[in-house]
Design a protein around this motif. Structure first.
Motif, short mmCIF file in Angstrom:
data_model
loop_
_atom_site.label_atom_id
_atom_site.label_comp_id
_atom_site.label_asym_id
_atom_site.label_seq_id
_atom_site.Cartn_x
_atom_site.Cartn_y
_atom_site.Cartn_z
N ALA A 136 0.77 -1.22 0.11
CA ALA A 136 -0.03 -0.02 0.15
C ALA A 136 1.11 1.38 -0.18
N LEU A 137 1.66 1.36 0.65
CA LEU A 137 2.43 2.69 1.03
C LEU A 137 3.46 2.58 -0.36
N ASP A 138 3.88 1.78 -1.14
CA ASP A 138 4.08 1.97 -2.51
C ASP A 138 3.11 2.76 -3.17
N ARG A 139 1.94 2.26 -3.10
CA ARG A 139 0.84 2.99 -4.02
C ARG A 139 0.16 4.39 -3.98
N ILE A 140 0.69 4.76 -2.11
CA ILE A 140 0.06 5.58 -2.10
C ILE A 140 1.40 6.43 -2.17
N GLY A 141 2.51 5.73 -2.65
CA GLY A 141 3.80 7.03 -2.71
C GLY A 141 3.99 7.62 -4.73
N GLN A 142 3.11 6.20 -5.09
CA GLN A 142 2.57 6.97 -6.36
C GLN A 142 1.44 7.97 -6.65
N GLU A 143 0.40 7.72 -5.99
CA GLU A 143 -0.77 8.93 -5.89
C GLU A 143 -0.48 9.72 -5.74
N THR A 144 1.38 10.21 -4.66
CA THR A 144 0.38 11.23 -4.44
C THR A 144 2.77 11.71 -4.87
N GLY A 145 2.76 11.34 -6.02
CA GLY A 145 3.99 12.06 -6.70
C GLY A 145 5.79 11.53 -5.69
N TYR A 146 5.18 10.78 -4.76
CA TYR A 146 6.77 10.19 -4.50
C TYR A 146 6.85 8.59 -4.43
N PRO A 147 6.87 8.28 -6.18
CA PRO A 147 7.43 6.49 -6.60
C PRO A 147 8.84 6.08 -6.28
N VAL A 148 9.00 5.28 -5.73
CA VAL A 148 11.26 4.70 -5.76
C VAL A 148 10.98 3.33 -6.31
N ASP A 149 11.28 4.38 -7.61
CA ASP A 149 12.01 2.67 -8.55
C ASP A 149 13.24 2.09 -7.67
N PRO A 150 12.99 0.73 -7.59
CA PRO A 150 14.15 0.13 -6.83
C PRO A 150 15.21 -0.37 -7.75
N LYS A 151 15.15 -0.23 -9.67
CA LYS A 151 15.75 -0.83 -10.28
C LYS A 151 16.64 -0.11 -11.06
N VAL A 152 16.93 1.58 -10.05
CA VAL A 152 18.02 2.92 -10.43
C VAL A 152 18.22 3.85 -9.93
N CYS A 153 19.31 4.47 -10.07
CA CYS A 153 19.94 5.18 -9.37
C CYS A 153 18.94 6.97 -9.75
N ALA A 154 17.99 7.51 -8.98
CA ALA A 154 17.64 8.57 -9.37
C ALA A 154 18.24 10.27 -9.60
N GLN A 155 19.22 9.60 -9.26
CA GLN A 155 20.59 10.96 -9.72
C GLN A 155 20.56 10.63 -10.88
N CYS A 156 21.99 9.40 -10.71
CA CYS A 156 22.58 8.93 -12.02
C CYS A 156 21.91 8.50 -13.19
N GLY A 157 20.74 7.76 -12.66
CA GLY A 157 20.40 6.34 -13.74
C GLY A 157 21.01 5.01 -13.56
N LYS A 158 21.98 4.73 -13.03
CA LYS A 158 22.74 3.22 -13.10
C LYS A 158 22.08 2.18 -12.27
N ALA A 159 21.70 1.22 -13.24
CA ALA A 159 21.03 -0.09 -12.57
C ALA A 159 21.66 -0.55 -11.56
N THR A 160 19.92 -0.77 -10.59
CA THR A 160 20.78 -0.95 -9.20
C THR A 160 21.00 -2.79 -9.70
N VAL A 161 20.78 -3.61 -10.49
CA VAL A 161 20.61 -4.60 -11.17
C VAL A 161 21.44 -5.10 -11.85
N LYS A 162 22.27 -5.91 -12.03
CA LYS A 162 23.51 -6.26 -13.39
C LYS A 162 23.51 -6.95 -14.03
#
Length: 253
Positions: A136-162
């Protein structure tokens, strides 16, 4: 005045005068609704519904007024509070409180309405209550404009996955949850407080199968994620729900 009928979730009840209640609802098409329910406290005709109950409302609305006039209501789907575990009660109270505070009058929110529906129909298995909160917290984050993408760094865009991996294998890197999202240690200039295991768990929690318990995540790890995500949201949205204290005590064990 305009005659309206719509489905709505009861969010909050506040005593008003000697025999009345102020009720807040999340309407399917009207967003946050407020209403004075006259003579709703006590007596044979008292209002017996609980926050989280889904009702059909018939009401009159007047342009420029903060409150609607409810003519009638009928139950559609009712929660069963006496079946709640204590952790479920704390989770339910916190999420309903949060939805109440971020809902907007006159603005429909299919995401929040769908979250309330899912909260009422999910099985809430014992020891797994935080699974729903994390989702639910993930959905609320998306709804309020504060989503979290765990696949990339939000600053440099580097993937978190190998790269080239068929399964989710997080790089040997730490991260910090900033306002724009997860930021890697290289961008931060210092180690972050998020481990690779937490990043992986967050990614798993965003999958469609998560609520079906097909993605095993240890309860202590879910508690850590719920604590970090909820604190980020509350700071960003400048909210301090009354239910926060007991909810955080649950997370901290």
């Amino acid at each position: 005045m305009k005659q309206c009928r719509e489905q709505a979730f009861l969010l909050r009840l506040v005593p008003y005068k000697d025999h009345d209640l102020i009720a807040h609802f999340l309407g399917q098409t009207s967003g946050l609704l407020g209403a004075v329910l006259y003579r709703a406290r006590g007596g044979k005709e008292g209002f017996s519904y609980q926050p989280g109950d889904k009702l059909e409302l018939d009401y009159l609305s007047q342009e420029g007024s903060d409150l609607v006039r409810v003519n009638s209501f009928s139950p559609l789907a009712l929660i069963r509070p006496h079946d709640f575990t204590y952790p479920r009660f704390l989770c339910h109270s916190f999420l309903v409180d949060l939805v109440t505070r971020i809902s907007v009058p006159g603005q429909a929110s299919p995401g929040l309405f769908g979250l309330m529906e899912r909260m009422g129909t999910w099985a809430w298995p014992p020891q797994e209550e935080l699974r729903f909160v994390l989702w639910a917290l993930d959905r609320i984050g998306q709804e309020t404009g504060y989503p979290v993408d765990p696949k990339v760094c939000a600053q440099c865009g580097k993937a978190t996955v190998k790269p080239g991996e068929t399964e989710w294998v997080v790089r040997k890197e730490t991260y910090e949850l900033e306002e724009p999202g997860l930021v890697c240690a290289l961008c931060l200039g210092h180690p972050g407080s998020w481990s690779g295991a937490e990043v992986k768990a967050l990614a798993l929690s965003q999958s469609e199968a998560f609520l079906d318990q097909k993605q095993p995540i240890p309860v202590p790890l879910m508690a850590q994620l719920c604590l970090k995500l909820s604190r980020r949201l509350l700071v960003a949205l400048e909210l301090a729900p009354k239910s926060l204290g007991l909810f955080e005590r649950l997370l901290l064990g």
